[in-house]
Design a protein around this motif. Sequence first.
Motif, short mmCIF file in Angstrom:
data_model
loop_
_atom_site.label_atom_id
_atom_site.label_comp_id
_atom_site.label_asym_id
_atom_site.label_seq_id
_atom_site.Cartn_x
_atom_site.Cartn_y
_atom_site.Cartn_z
N HIS A 194 0.80 -1.23 0.00
CA HIS A 194 0.00 0.00 0.00
C HIS A 194 0.84 1.27 0.00
N LEU A 195 2.12 1.19 -0.27
CA LEU A 195 2.94 2.41 -0.31
C LEU A 195 2.81 3.13 -1.65
N ILE A 196 2.76 2.40 -2.74
CA ILE A 196 2.50 2.99 -4.05
C ILE A 196 1.47 2.12 -4.76
N PRO A 197 0.70 2.70 -5.72
CA PRO A 197 0.88 4.01 -6.34
C PRO A 197 0.61 5.16 -5.37
N THR A 198 1.09 6.33 -5.76
CA THR A 198 0.92 7.53 -4.95
C THR A 198 -0.37 8.23 -5.32
N ASN A 199 -1.19 8.53 -4.33
CA ASN A 199 -2.41 9.30 -4.56
C ASN A 199 -2.02 10.77 -4.65
N PRO B 134 -9.52 11.68 -10.37
CA PRO B 134 -8.40 11.36 -9.47
C PRO B 134 -7.10 11.23 -10.26
N TYR B 135 -6.00 11.38 -9.56
CA TYR B 135 -4.70 11.22 -10.21
C TYR B 135 -3.76 10.43 -9.30
N LEU C 40 -5.95 6.17 -14.66
CA LEU C 40 -5.30 5.62 -15.85
C LEU C 40 -5.95 6.14 -17.13
N ILE C 41 -7.27 6.14 -17.14
CA ILE C 41 -7.99 6.59 -18.33
C ILE C 41 -7.77 8.08 -18.56
#
Length: 768
Positions: A337-342, A355-356, A389-390
Amino acid sequence: MLLVVGLLLPFIIHGGANEAAIKRELAADGDLTAYVDIFTGTHSGGNNNPAAARPFGMVKLGPDLLIQGTDSYSGYLPKGKFSGFSMMHEQGTGGAPKYGTVAQLPLVGEVSNPLSRITVARNGNDEASVGYYKAKTSQGVTVELSAANRAGIYRYTFPSSGERHVLVDISHILPSFRGKNFGQGYAGGEITVFPDGHYEGHGVYNNGWNRSPNWPIYFCGYFENTPQGNKTYASSNGDASIEQASGSAFSNSSDVRIGALFTFNETEVISRVGISWLSTTQACQNLETEIPRGTEFSQVVNDSKSAWNKEVFSKITTSATNVDSLTLLYTSLYYMHLIPTNQTGENPGWKSEEPYYQDIFTFWDLFRCGTSLMQVLQPVSYEEQIRSLIDIWRNEGYLPDARSSNYNGRTQGGSNADNILADAYVKGVRGKVNWSDGYAAMVKNAEVQPPNNDPDPLAQDSSTKEGRGALPDWKQYGFITPSYTRAVTRAVEYAYNDFGLYQVASGLGKHDDASKYLERSRNWRNHWNPNATSLGFSGFVVPRNLSGFQSISILNAKGYWNDPCYEASPWAYSFTDVHDAEHMIDLMGGHTGFEKRLNTTFEKSASGTIFDPSNEPMFTIPYLYNYINRPELSVLQSRTVAKSQYSVGVDGLPGNSDAGAMQTWLLWNMIGLYPVTGQTTFIIHSPWFDSLVIDLGAGKTLNITAKNGDNNGDSKFYVQSLKVNGVTWTKSWLTWDDVFAKGGTLEFELGSEPVQWATGVLPPSPAS
């Protein structure tokens, strides 16, 4: 009570006689962070990142160790000297180091040339628990660290004598010594120290494993203590640092390093720092929102533990009491749960309401089982990740296969974001996902070769930034010639990618597309040479050109960017395309030949074992026995791997964590299921614990029980019988709808000897 014990836990973990009892006491009070051993998998190439961090947080505040000639992938090394304590790191990756930016270094005594790449030796062993890191330097400084999502806090305890300084070095990065054009670069920046003693600025950096061009990161730092003095510096080409009279330093050149040195009277110094991808103003806002002035260091630590307990560790609960198994369980949850980075709201590339998320490192590592587990445990975040992603495709033209510093790259094999979108689609991820755009993004990968505007020095034949570089051959011939590097790897993965397009096209009612991509998903067969032999077996995927198949070492052709097979051999890649498993099994000699080939994969010999637990292309192989109704052999082989290759402790991983990929494989082994990405299918093997409850969100749970097991998965692990939602089950697989869509129950009866419990139909093989 929890705070005091929590901060003392590193000492308990590394030598306290009552470790198990204290961990159980903490866990009974709801603090499951007690079972996380931060240093598990940090040695021997595991590359786990022991920094202080929050789930998906931008800040991962930890040490950067330097040994000339040794890459420090996540900043940490068991030996070496401290070059800094920086805010940004990746997690468990190979390839090359990334980040190590926004750094501080405490120093004692006279500092005549602060930008001379000073390092300080370590004194003793570092200590850590969730949300907390502690180290001592040879100069007598104790460094303690904790983190929020976009801000971090340092606590320095200096010796009673000597000048006390904190260096802020804008040019600090994690270096790479591998060559191969992997090293990061510093390209300039600026820093301003204001009259109240706080400082703001940014640094500009580039390259690293994903070959990104210049990118800036902004920072805003405050000291709770008023500095006795401060000086800004610039240093050109290794010359002595020149003090800047203005309190500011600026450079747009990699040749001029800049920084600031702060001096203090007090022995205890608190430093708070915020970061942002957008501006110094936003960095200051992030700091004041998350760690405002006056915040106690201990509060940041406790808030971090609370976040991990609430958002991550409470997702899986168990009646198990074996401390080692519980430590593996919760440590694995931590590291996945460290990455991906929110980075939502911190996207410097375009404005969007979506969201990114970034720091995807990489889908080549994660698509086989990591992203499937993320959907199970974090359905809200996972929907956001799919939307992100999209949105990257909308604004940059391609889905990423890897991404860091807001830049796609590198693509190692196929366009494996296609697999992830397909997996999410067939498992019902909808919400705010625009699947028309999602499918269009997948079609772009499947139909348009990405431009090779900046040829990769390691693979100049086609783009490695994104997409499918070898697409012209794939579309024209149905196979990939050696004119493209990694031809075998790409071929088996392009076939898997095309199956993903078939799945989404079918769901969207695009029947012509579905037929087209289903047929293309069988093209891995065009690399199958029935006359290629190894260890008495015939038939393997191999390179081919327009004249026919090419000879290759089936066992040893495990190459790199320029080779036909990337990081795995033809033996391994021949098992890849499980969407066409029935045909694969026929090519390998039917059920009997397939079982013999699988058995040989796990047999020990003088030269070792073919199966490589550190290598993601082999992740699924232990579970393929289910495709011939021999799930007891899937249990035997996968459990043997899990118990022999994973352990508690610094050497506890068989290879690079790869952003938690290794940990997710182990977690699925504990759960007793294994996902077939791109399908709703889950392979059934055997759970470790007498009971396990997975919180699926929205009030749903999956309850797994194991009667007559040993509650640790060591010996009584063969399935004798199974009930799914109270109904006797004879298939060696189940679907998402059976136990995940609405929740469900799995009731295993286990024993020490195998029985033939699975007599039902085989797992689906849609392309066959």
